[in-house]
Motif scaffolding. Sequence first.
Motif, PDB file in Angstrom:
ATOM      1  N   THR A  12     -10.088   5.644  -4.042  1.00  0.00           N
ATOM      2  CA  THR A  12      -8.793   4.963  -3.877  1.00  0.00           C
ATOM      3  C   THR A  12      -8.555   3.909  -4.958  1.00  0.00           C
ATOM      4  O   THR A  12      -8.042   2.830  -4.679  1.00  0.00           O
ATOM      5  CB  THR A  12      -8.701   4.316  -2.469  1.00  0.00           C
ATOM      6  OG1 THR A  12      -9.328   5.166  -1.513  1.00  0.00           O
ATOM      7  CG2 THR A  12      -7.234   4.131  -2.067  1.00  0.00           C
ATOM      8  N   LEU A  68      -1.641   5.454   6.654  1.00  0.00           N
ATOM      9  CA  LEU A  68      -1.866   4.235   5.873  1.00  0.00           C
ATOM     10  C   LEU A  68      -2.203   3.062   6.793  1.00  0.00           C
ATOM     11  O   LEU A  68      -3.099   2.261   6.494  1.00  0.00           O
ATOM     12  CB  LEU A  68      -0.638   3.915   5.025  1.00  0.00           C
ATOM     13  CG  LEU A  68      -0.343   4.881   3.873  1.00  0.00           C
ATOM     14  CD1 LEU A  68       0.942   4.476   3.159  1.00  0.00           C
ATOM     15  CD2 LEU A  68      -1.503   4.941   2.881  1.00  0.00           C
ATOM     16  N   ARG A  76      -5.679   3.474   7.950  1.00  0.00           N
ATOM     17  CA  ARG A  76      -6.630   3.099   6.891  1.00  0.00           C
ATOM     18  C   ARG A  76      -6.814   1.572   6.849  1.00  0.00           C
ATOM     19  O   ARG A  76      -7.921   1.078   6.688  1.00  0.00           O
ATOM     20  CB  ARG A  76      -6.085   3.610   5.555  1.00  0.00           C
ATOM     21  CG  ARG A  76      -7.026   3.485   4.362  1.00  0.00           C
ATOM     22  CD  ARG A  76      -7.954   4.667   4.276  1.00  0.00           C
ATOM     23  NE  ARG A  76      -9.005   4.405   3.309  1.00  0.00           N
ATOM     24  CZ  ARG A  76      -8.924   4.658   2.018  1.00  0.00           C
ATOM     25  NH1 ARG A  76      -7.821   5.203   1.521  1.00  0.00           N
ATOM     26  NH2 ARG A  76      -9.936   4.402   1.213  1.00  0.00           N
ATOM     27  N   LEU A  87      -4.774   8.427  -0.461  1.00  0.00           N
ATOM     28  CA  LEU A  87      -3.622   7.607  -0.084  1.00  0.00           C
ATOM     29  C   LEU A  87      -2.390   8.486   0.128  1.00  0.00           C
ATOM     30  O   LEU A  87      -1.497   8.529  -0.696  1.00  0.00           O
ATOM     31  CB  LEU A  87      -3.318   6.546  -1.155  1.00  0.00           C
ATOM     32  CG  LEU A  87      -4.081   5.229  -1.111  1.00  0.00           C
ATOM     33  CD1 LEU A  87      -3.494   4.260  -2.123  1.00  0.00           C
ATOM     34  CD2 LEU A  87      -4.071   4.609   0.280  1.00  0.00           C
ATOM     35  N   LEU A  95       0.837  -1.200   0.000  1.00  0.00           N
ATOM     36  CA  LEU A  95       0.000   0.000   0.000  1.00  0.00           C
ATOM     37  C   LEU A  95       0.874   1.253   0.000  1.00  0.00           C
ATOM     38  O   LEU A  95       0.561   2.239  -0.682  1.00  0.00           O
ATOM     39  CB  LEU A  95      -0.933  -0.013   1.210  1.00  0.00           C
ATOM     40  CG  LEU A  95      -2.016   1.065   1.222  1.00  0.00           C
ATOM     41  CD1 LEU A  95      -3.007   0.851   0.080  1.00  0.00           C
ATOM     42  CD2 LEU A  95      -2.756   1.085   2.551  1.00  0.00           C
ATOM     43  N   ALA A 151       0.875   4.163  -2.790  1.00  0.00           N
ATOM     44  CA  ALA A 151       0.695   5.574  -2.435  1.00  0.00           C
ATOM     45  C   ALA A 151       1.751   6.439  -3.113  1.00  0.00           C
ATOM     46  O   ALA A 151       1.452   7.537  -3.606  1.00  0.00           O
ATOM     47  CB  ALA A 151       0.761   5.742  -0.917  1.00  0.00           C
TER      48      ALA A 151
END
Length: 338
Positions: free
Chosen positions: A125, A36, A39, A29, A15, A19
Motif C-alpha cells: 500500500t 477502506l 482497513r 486500496l 484515503l 485509492a
Amino acid sequence: MIIIRPIQHSDYDALHRIAIESGHGFTSLPVNEELLKKRINQAQTSFQKTVTQPGNEGYLFVMEDTATGEVVGTSGIEAAVGLDDAFYHYHLGKVVHNSRELNIYNTVETLSLCNDYTGATEICTLFLSESHRKNNNGRLLSRMRFLFIAEHLERFSDTVIAEMRGVSDENGRSPFWSWLEEHFFSMDFPTVDYLSGIGKKEFIAELMPKYPIYVNLLSKEAQQVINKVHPKTVPALRLLEAEGLTRRGYVDIFDGGPTVEAETRTIKSIRNSKKCQVIIGDVPNDNKYIICNTEIANFRATQAPLLLRETANQAVISEEIANALKVKEGDWIRLIRN
C-alpha cells in the motif's frame, strides 16, 4: 514539515482520494467505502493490540504535510498474510523434456499456483501523491516501515515480502491477464483486481487452472511482461532491491508482476538502524536521517538532520523535531541515514 503517523478514522476522505489516484493494479486500496473503512478499523485495532507473535494485524500509516494538514501518501505492513484468506502466487519453474534417442533436450518454463508465502510479513500500500514526490519523501515513506519492524520485531514474521505492480496500460489492461481471461475467466483485469481487493477471492480457487501452465503457450505479449513491473513502480522496486529484497521466481497471478523477499533481520534498514537516546539541542543542517520514536499507537516518523554521538548511543535533535516525534530528552528513538 512531513511526518508519518498511524491512520485515523478522520483520514477516510484522504484515503479514498489516494485509492482513486493510485489507479488500476493497486489491489490493496480498492475504491470501496466499506473496505477502506474496514482497513482503517483494522489498523486502529492493530496499533492498539498487545502482540507477542504475528497474526492478522494490518498497520496502515499516512504521510501528513503539517504545513497544510493534508495527507499526501500512505504506506502499510501486513503482519502475516494468508491466515484468513488464501494468499496465491505463481511460481516460475522449469520442466525438462529430454529424449536421448532423438537427441532432443528442451527446457520449458512453467507457472505453478501456490501458497508458499502464507505467514510472511508483507509491506504494501505504498503510494505518494505526485505533488510530494520530491525531497526523498518516497524513500521516507518506504523505509520508515523497516524502522517500525526493527523496533517491534515480535510483531512480524522472519520473512518480509513485497508484491510489485505488474505491467498494465492506462485503461487497466494487463497483457498477462488478457491471456488468462481468454482461456479461463471471462472477466477483465480491473474487475478481477477489484474483486481481489475487496476480499472476494473464491473465484481464484474455482477458476484458476490447477496444473502448471507452460509459459511458451501464453501469448507473446503475456510472456514479455512476466516478472516485469509497471513503469511507475520501478523507483519503489529499486528502493527495495537496495534494501536487499530479491526475486525468487514468484509472480502475481493477475498481472505477472514480481514479488521480492528477504529475511527480516537481513534487510539493510533493519540491520543498520540504531537506537539512541534523545538530546535536544542545535543541529547542523546536513546529514539527514529517517527517525522514528519507539511507540506503536503513538508512532511518529520523519526525516531530519541530527548530530550522532555513537559512542554514547545518543542523538541530538532540534526541539521542533522532538515535538514532531512526541519525544523528550532522555527518550529513545530509532534512526537510519537517509
